[in-house]
Design a protein around this motif. Structure first.
Motif, PDB file in Angstrom:
ATOM      1  N   ASP A 211       2.164 -22.723 -17.837  1.00  0.00           N
ATOM      2  CA  ASP A 211       0.943 -21.976 -17.519  1.00  0.00           C
ATOM      3  C   ASP A 211       1.048 -20.603 -18.197  1.00  0.00           C
ATOM      4  O   ASP A 211       1.842 -19.760 -17.799  1.00  0.00           O
ATOM      5  CB  ASP A 211       0.801 -21.825 -16.000  1.00  0.00           C
ATOM      6  CG  ASP A 211      -0.515 -21.146 -15.605  1.00  0.00           C
ATOM      7  OD1 ASP A 211      -1.228 -20.655 -16.516  1.00  0.00           O
ATOM      8  OD2 ASP A 211      -0.822 -21.085 -14.399  1.00  0.00           O
ATOM      9  N   THR A 213      -1.470 -18.417 -18.477  1.00  0.00           N
ATOM     10  CA  THR A 213      -2.580 -17.566 -18.070  1.00  0.00           C
ATOM     11  C   THR A 213      -2.144 -16.104 -18.046  1.00  0.00           C
ATOM     12  O   THR A 213      -1.100 -15.765 -17.493  1.00  0.00           O
ATOM     13  CB  THR A 213      -3.098 -17.985 -16.679  1.00  0.00           C
ATOM     14  OG1 THR A 213      -3.507 -19.358 -16.733  1.00  0.00           O
ATOM     15  CG2 THR A 213      -4.258 -17.115 -16.248  1.00  0.00           C
ATOM     16  N   ASN A 214      -2.968 -15.249 -18.681  1.00  0.00           N
ATOM     17  CA  ASN A 214      -2.682 -13.803 -18.726  1.00  0.00           C
ATOM     18  C   ASN A 214      -1.276 -13.506 -19.252  1.00  0.00           C
ATOM     19  O   ASN A 214      -0.612 -12.580 -18.786  1.00  0.00           O
ATOM     20  CB  ASN A 214      -2.866 -13.166 -17.342  1.00  0.00           C
ATOM     21  CG  ASN A 214      -4.295 -13.238 -16.849  1.00  0.00           C
ATOM     22  OD1 ASN A 214      -5.228 -12.953 -17.595  1.00  0.00           O
ATOM     23  ND2 ASN A 214      -4.474 -13.647 -15.602  1.00  0.00           N
ATOM     24  N   THR A 215      -0.836 -14.307 -20.225  1.00  0.00           N
ATOM     25  CA  THR A 215       0.509 -14.153 -20.765  1.00  0.00           C
ATOM     26  C   THR A 215       0.445 -13.910 -22.269  1.00  0.00           C
ATOM     27  O   THR A 215      -0.368 -14.517 -22.977  1.00  0.00           O
ATOM     28  CB  THR A 215       1.342 -15.415 -20.495  1.00  0.00           C
ATOM     29  OG1 THR A 215       1.449 -15.608 -19.084  1.00  0.00           O
ATOM     30  CG2 THR A 215       2.742 -15.284 -21.080  1.00  0.00           C
ATOM     31  N   GLU A 232      -1.882 -24.577 -19.607  1.00  0.00           N
ATOM     32  CA  GLU A 232      -3.058 -23.756 -19.338  1.00  0.00           C
ATOM     33  C   GLU A 232      -3.007 -22.524 -20.232  1.00  0.00           C
ATOM     34  O   GLU A 232      -1.989 -21.828 -20.301  1.00  0.00           O
ATOM     35  CB  GLU A 232      -3.118 -23.337 -17.861  1.00  0.00           C
ATOM     36  CG  GLU A 232      -3.350 -24.507 -16.911  1.00  0.00           C
ATOM     37  CD  GLU A 232      -3.638 -24.044 -15.489  1.00  0.00           C
ATOM     38  OE1 GLU A 232      -4.333 -23.011 -15.348  1.00  0.00           O
ATOM     39  OE2 GLU A 232      -3.177 -24.693 -14.541  1.00  0.00           O
ATOM     40  N   ASP A 234      -5.391 -19.220 -20.696  1.00  0.00           N
ATOM     41  CA  ASP A 234      -6.536 -18.423 -20.234  1.00  0.00           C
ATOM     42  C   ASP A 234      -6.142 -16.950 -20.371  1.00  0.00           C
ATOM     43  O   ASP A 234      -5.178 -16.510 -19.753  1.00  0.00           O
ATOM     44  CB  ASP A 234      -6.883 -18.765 -18.777  1.00  0.00           C
ATOM     45  CG  ASP A 234      -8.274 -18.277 -18.391  1.00  0.00           C
ATOM     46  OD1 ASP A 234      -8.778 -17.351 -19.053  1.00  0.00           O
ATOM     47  OD2 ASP A 234      -8.852 -18.810 -17.434  1.00  0.00           O
ATOM     48  N   GLN A 235      -6.884 -16.220 -21.204  1.00  0.00           N
ATOM     49  CA  GLN A 235      -6.513 -14.839 -21.502  1.00  0.00           C
ATOM     50  C   GLN A 235      -5.080 -14.786 -22.053  1.00  0.00           C
ATOM     51  O   GLN A 235      -4.295 -13.903 -21.717  1.00  0.00           O
ATOM     52  CB  GLN A 235      -6.632 -13.959 -20.242  1.00  0.00           C
ATOM     53  CG  GLN A 235      -7.971 -14.012 -19.527  1.00  0.00           C
ATOM     54  CD  GLN A 235      -9.084 -13.306 -20.291  1.00  0.00           C
ATOM     55  OE1 GLN A 235      -8.826 -12.455 -21.126  1.00  0.00           O
ATOM     56  NE2 GLN A 235     -10.320 -13.666 -19.990  1.00  0.00           N
ATOM     57  N   SER A 236      -4.753 -15.728 -22.930  1.00  0.00           N
ATOM     58  CA  SER A 236      -3.372 -15.877 -23.415  1.00  0.00           C
ATOM     59  C   SER A 236      -3.294 -15.560 -24.906  1.00  0.00           C
ATOM     60  O   SER A 236      -4.250 -15.777 -25.660  1.00  0.00           O
ATOM     61  CB  SER A 236      -2.873 -17.308 -23.194  1.00  0.00           C
ATOM     62  OG  SER A 236      -3.146 -17.753 -21.878  1.00  0.00           O
ATOM     63  N   LYS A 252      -8.015 -29.190 -18.801  1.00  0.00           N
ATOM     64  CA  LYS A 252      -7.996 -27.731 -18.724  1.00  0.00           C
ATOM     65  C   LYS A 252      -8.664 -27.159 -19.974  1.00  0.00           C
ATOM     66  O   LYS A 252      -8.308 -27.501 -21.101  1.00  0.00           O
ATOM     67  CB  LYS A 252      -6.560 -27.200 -18.633  1.00  0.00           C
ATOM     68  CG  LYS A 252      -5.834 -27.620 -17.356  1.00  0.00           C
ATOM     69  CD  LYS A 252      -6.437 -26.940 -16.139  1.00  0.00           C
ATOM     70  CE  LYS A 252      -5.667 -27.274 -14.869  1.00  0.00           C
ATOM     71  NZ  LYS A 252      -6.245 -26.634 -13.676  1.00  0.00           N
ATOM     72  N   ASN A 255      -9.580 -20.689 -22.622  1.00  0.00           N
ATOM     73  CA  ASN A 255     -10.538 -19.586 -22.510  1.00  0.00           C
ATOM     74  C   ASN A 255      -9.934 -18.278 -23.024  1.00  0.00           C
ATOM     75  O   ASN A 255      -8.811 -17.917 -22.658  1.00  0.00           O
ATOM     76  CB  ASN A 255     -10.960 -19.390 -21.049  1.00  0.00           C
ATOM     77  CG  ASN A 255     -11.664 -20.598 -20.470  1.00  0.00           C
ATOM     78  OD1 ASN A 255     -12.739 -20.974 -20.932  1.00  0.00           O
ATOM     79  ND2 ASN A 255     -11.047 -21.239 -19.484  1.00  0.00           N
ATOM     80  N   SER A 257      -8.401 -17.133 -25.524  1.00  0.00           N
ATOM     81  CA  SER A 257      -6.985 -17.218 -25.868  1.00  0.00           C
ATOM     82  C   SER A 257      -6.797 -17.387 -27.370  1.00  0.00           C
ATOM     83  O   SER A 257      -7.716 -17.810 -28.087  1.00  0.00           O
ATOM     84  CB  SER A 257      -6.318 -18.381 -25.127  1.00  0.00           C
ATOM     85  OG  SER A 257      -6.332 -18.160 -23.726  1.00  0.00           O
ATOM     86  N   SER A 276     -12.036 -18.771 -28.083  1.00  0.00           N
ATOM     87  CA  SER A 276     -10.615 -18.920 -28.368  1.00  0.00           C
ATOM     88  C   SER A 276     -10.390 -19.118 -29.858  1.00  0.00           C
ATOM     89  O   SER A 276     -11.318 -19.451 -30.609  1.00  0.00           O
ATOM     90  CB  SER A 276     -10.029 -20.095 -27.585  1.00  0.00           C
ATOM     91  OG  SER A 276     -10.044 -19.820 -26.197  1.00  0.00           O
TER      92      SER A 276
END
Length: 422
Positions: A211, A213-215, A232, A234-236, A252, A255, A257, A276
């Protein structure tokens, strides 16, 4: 006798003196009368001049109001026309768009400016008239010229001020490279293959992480994710210095990314890409893009590429130097595909405002539906609906990856020249 002569001389002297004074008096009275008459004429003429100047000011403000109230909407129409031309692979010089703006503005002036006669409150015999004809509103090169007369009248005296207003459109638009690229123009530029920037050296991702996400992280070397790994993004921002392989995305979406892969990339079925970016230096093989496909997204491939069924909305696909295979493209709007080699498309349903450029041989195996303004170009093709030939790929052509320079939009200046006629 001597006394009598002296008295006679005195009488003559007195009469002469009286006569001289009377002549001087009448002279002064005449000059005074003339001065009063001249002052009245000057005062009357000054009033007519003031009225004519009032009319000039009035009409200048009317011209400026029409110009200011329509300036932005006319620029928007010019931008729209220019963007449409770019999407259709038509590149015109700036002067043609300037002339289009001039034509639109002249239409507004002719429809909204009126000949006018206005009386001054409290002075029924004082007024000004604005006089001109439609031919007095015309184009002169990159200018609009508006010529009119303002006639100021009080009683029977009048003054005419002839005025020429010049609206200079030469600085309306300038291809100086300083204009904003994303200023709402929605120009459908062809991809260049290097729109996605390398994020640089990032922190190392966790070995077991799936995952993201935000990473923001990277994997040194190659990485394979398996079917049970629920990926996943998302904001990655995710970078792999080797090859990346993973199975289906397990419903999934991706988004906001960025995936930056220095090696190759192989995936199972993916879902929607929303805002993305995917950059792959090597070859790439994608499964089906389920859901909404690509929306506001970019994919750049440096090697051979294959894509299963997909849709595109405001998205870009670029394949450099190597072949590309596409499954069924089930919808394509405001999007572009550029392949710098041969390509195969299983079937194509192309929507509006889209362009496909295949810098080689294009084979369309099944359906090709194009009921809009979109264009498909190739050096050669098995399909007669494809626009064939080298022209589109030459400098300035529809597929030359030249969308025209960015534009700086200026504000035309307004000056006036006066001619007083008494």
């Amino acid at each position: 006798m001597r006394v009598s002569n002296e008295k006679g001389y005195a009488l003559v002297a007195v009469l002469l003196t009286i006569t001289i004074f009377m002549i001087l008096a009448f002279s002064f009275m005449g000059q005074a009368a003339n001065s009063i008459k001249q002052n009245k004429v000057i005062e009357t003429k000054s009033q007519s001049v003031a009225l004519a100047e009032m009319g000039v000011t009035y009409f200048q403000l009317a011209v400026q109001n029409v110009f200011k109230s329509n300036h932005q909407s006319i620029i928007a129409q010019v931008k729209e026309a220019r963007n449409k031309d770019i999407k259709d692979g038509i590149f015109k010089p700036d002067d043609e768009y300037i002339q289009y703006a001039i034509v639109l503005m002249i239409e507004q002036f002719k429809s909204k400016l009126k000949q006018t006669s206005i009386s001054i409150d409290g002075k029924p015999n004082a007024k000004f008239n604005i006089q001109y004809s439609e031919n007095d509103i015309h184009s002169n090169g990159k200018d609009i010229r508006i010529t009119f007369n303002s006639v100021g009248t009080e009683n029977d005296k009048s003054t005419t001020i002839g005025t020429t207003m010049t609206i200079d459109f030469s600085n309306l638009m300038s291809s100086d490279g300083k204009g904003e690229e994303n200023n709402g123009d929605q120009e459908l530029k062809l991809p260049s293959g290097n729109e996605i920037a390398d994020p640089g050296n990032l922190k190392i991702c966790s070995n077991s992480q799936t995952d993201f996400t935000n990473t923001v992280c990277q994997i040194n070397g190659s990485k394979t994710f398996y079917q049970n790994d629920k990926l996943e993004f998302d904001q990655s921002i995710f970078k792999v210095t080797g090859a990346l392989h993973f199975q289906n995305m397990n419903n999934k979406d991706m988004n906001h990314s960025t995936l930056y892969i220095l090696g190759s990339m192989t995936t199972g079925n993916m879902n929607s890409l929303n805002k993305s970016k995917i950059h792959v230096n090597g070859a790439a093989n994608f499964g089906h893009f389920n859901g909404n496909g690509l929306t506001d997204s970019i994919i750049e491939i440096g090697g051979n590429a294959s894509f299963d069924n997909m849709k595109l909305l405001r998205s870009t696909i670029y394949v450099d130097k190597y072949k590309a295979n596409f499954g069924q493209i089930n919808g394509m709007n405001d999007s572009k595909i550029f392949v710098n080699s041969d390509a195969v498309i299983k079937g194509l349903d192309i929507g509006s405002n889209s362009i496909i450029c295949i810098n080689g041989y294009l084979k369309i195996e099944n359906n090709f539906n194009n009921n809009s303004n979109s264009k498909v170009y190739a050096k050669n093709s098995n399909n007669n609906n494809v626009i064939k030939g080298d022209g589109a790929f030459k400098e300035g052509g529809a597929c030359s990856r030249n969308s025209g320079p960015s534009i700086s939009w200026g504000d035309p200046s307004i000056i006036a020249d006066y001619d007083y006629k008494y």
